[in-house]
Design an enzyme around this catalytic site. Structure first.
Site, PDB file in Angstrom:
ATOM      1  N   TYR A   1      38.056  52.959  16.307  1.00 21.70           N
ATOM      2  CA  TYR A   1      38.165  54.131  15.517  1.00 21.70           C
ATOM      3  C   TYR A   1      37.040  55.056  15.182  1.00 21.70           C
ATOM      4  O   TYR A   1      36.746  56.217  15.734  1.00 21.70           O
ATOM      5  CB  TYR A   1      39.035  54.118  14.086  1.00 21.70           C
ATOM      6  CG  TYR A   1      39.008  55.188  13.355  1.00 21.70           C
ATOM      7  CD1 TYR A   1      39.662  56.396  13.704  1.00 21.70           C
ATOM      8  CD2 TYR A   1      38.338  55.298  12.158  1.00 21.70           C
ATOM      9  CE1 TYR A   1      39.843  57.518  13.038  1.00 21.70           C
ATOM     10  CE2 TYR A   1      38.334  56.767  11.380  1.00 21.70           C
ATOM     11  CZ  TYR A   1      39.232  57.564  11.827  1.00 21.70           C
ATOM     12  OH  TYR A   1      39.050  58.701  11.061  1.00 21.70           O
TER      13      TYR A   1
ATOM     14  N   LYS B   1      35.668  58.165  17.178  1.00 25.46           N
ATOM     15  CA  LYS B   1      35.098  59.569  16.445  1.00 25.46           C
ATOM     16  C   LYS B   1      33.871  60.052  16.948  1.00 25.46           C
ATOM     17  O   LYS B   1      33.301  61.081  17.240  1.00 25.46           O
ATOM     18  CB  LYS B   1      35.247  59.369  15.000  1.00 25.46           C
ATOM     19  CG  LYS B   1      36.545  59.542  14.515  1.00 25.46           C
ATOM     20  CD  LYS B   1      37.100  60.825  14.598  1.00 25.46           C
ATOM     21  CE  LYS B   1      38.584  61.235  13.874  1.00 25.46           C
ATOM     22  NZ  LYS B   1      38.775  62.385  14.296  1.00 25.46           N
TER      23      LYS B   1
END
Length: 324
Positions: A136, A140
């Protein structure tokens, strides 16, 4: 100003749309076909169906808007490729769609996970030396860098909020339910930075009202890191019928267990929350300070943790999601 908000029906999106609407912005919500939209429909916001992973669905959504707030993304997935497809490629598709269409400002919602954990007592203040520890966070960061490379296309500002809470925050609900069962994890020395979702929505508005806002990335928090133990104690006072048993989790153990937990998720698709929690517990702390956002954006958090947590728990009780 007319603003497109992607992921408008999510936890953050609903609060951002409400804040913009209260300031007389014209808000258009991009939501995936079949998504629940009752809350934003009642507010009178224009709804356009589309998906950032489907490039051809974006032109109509962007037509005629002055700014875009990009919130859509996934925080949990059983495959690393899902993070790339949604968080990275989806951002690329949206940036491509904005080019040459009169969009004057793009606000991208990244996360503290893009920076990675902090050392105890040393919150992140300035971006740089990023070291995300999970898929994750890496997705990003990759999306941030993609937008940095395309800075000449649409003026962009990147926000990196700390752990978000407020009415509707699932992470807080999950932890509150654990604490209510009178058991909670204890990671010695772990510190966390938090941010109420209303303060994040205000920070988004701050960017939109500053045409010259720099790229950032900007860390956002309430500026008061708290030990995990202290956070659990606050929740204990709010939801627990009796004292809560603390289960110590050593960081070395969390680091050792994380690969196995992630392999289990990859093979089965189950245990996403557990695997991510185990991985994050391996980090010393997750803290940051909003000094640069204060300086450049005029950001000033308004909600203190005690007030915000009490409000959040009261909301979950009113919605029937938390007993007692």
């Amino acid at each position: 100003m007319k603003v497109l908000v992607t992921g408008a029906n999510g936890f953050v999106g609903r609060h951002v749309c409400a804040t913009l609407g209260a300031r007389d912005y014209v808000v258009r919500a991009l939501v995936r076909p079949g998504a629940r939209v009752a809350t934003i429909e009642r507010s009178g916001i224009e709804i356009v169906h589309g998906d950032v992973t489907v490039p051809e669905s974006l032109a109509r959504a962007i037509d005629g808007v002055d700014a875009v707030v990009h919130l859509a993304g996934v925080t949990r997935a059983s495959r690393d490729s899902t993070f790339v497809r949604v968080n990275v490629d989806g951002t690329r598709h949206l940036a491509d769609a904005c080019r040459g269409r009169g969009v004057r400002r793009l606000v991208f919602m990244s996360a503290l996970a893009a920076q990675g954990p902090s050392a105890k007592g040393t919150p992140h203040v300035h971006p740089g030396c990023e070291a995300p520890i999970d898929a994750y966070g890496r997705s990003k960061l990759a999306a941030e860098r993609l937008l940095a490379d395309r800075g000449a296309d649409v003026p962009t500002t990147v926000l990196r909020p700390a752990l978000l809470y407020g009415p509707g925050a699932r992470a807080v609900l999950e932890l509150a339910r654990v604490v209510r069962r009178r058991i909670a994890p204890s990671v010695p020395g772990m510190e966390l930075s938090l941010l109420h979702v209303d303060d994040l929505a205000q920070a988004t508005l701050d960017v939109l009202e500053r045409p010259d806002a720099p790229f950032g990335p900007y860390f956002l928090s309430d500026g008061a890191p708290v030990a995990l133990e202290a956070l659990v104690a606050r929740l204990e006072r709010l939801v627990a019928p009796a004292s809560v048993l603390r289960i110590p989790v050593a960081r070395a153990l969390a680091n050792a267990l994380a690969p196995a937990a992630e392999r289990f998720v990859a093979l089965t698709g189950f245990g996403l929350g557990v695997a991510r929690a185990v991985r994050e517990m391996g980090g010393a702390s997750w803290t940051c300070m909003p000094d640069e956002a204060r300086r450049d954006l005029g950001f000033e958090p308004q909600v203190d943790l005690d007030t915000g947590l009490a409000e959040t728990i009261a909301w979950f009780r009113a919605e029937g999601l938390l007993r007692g």
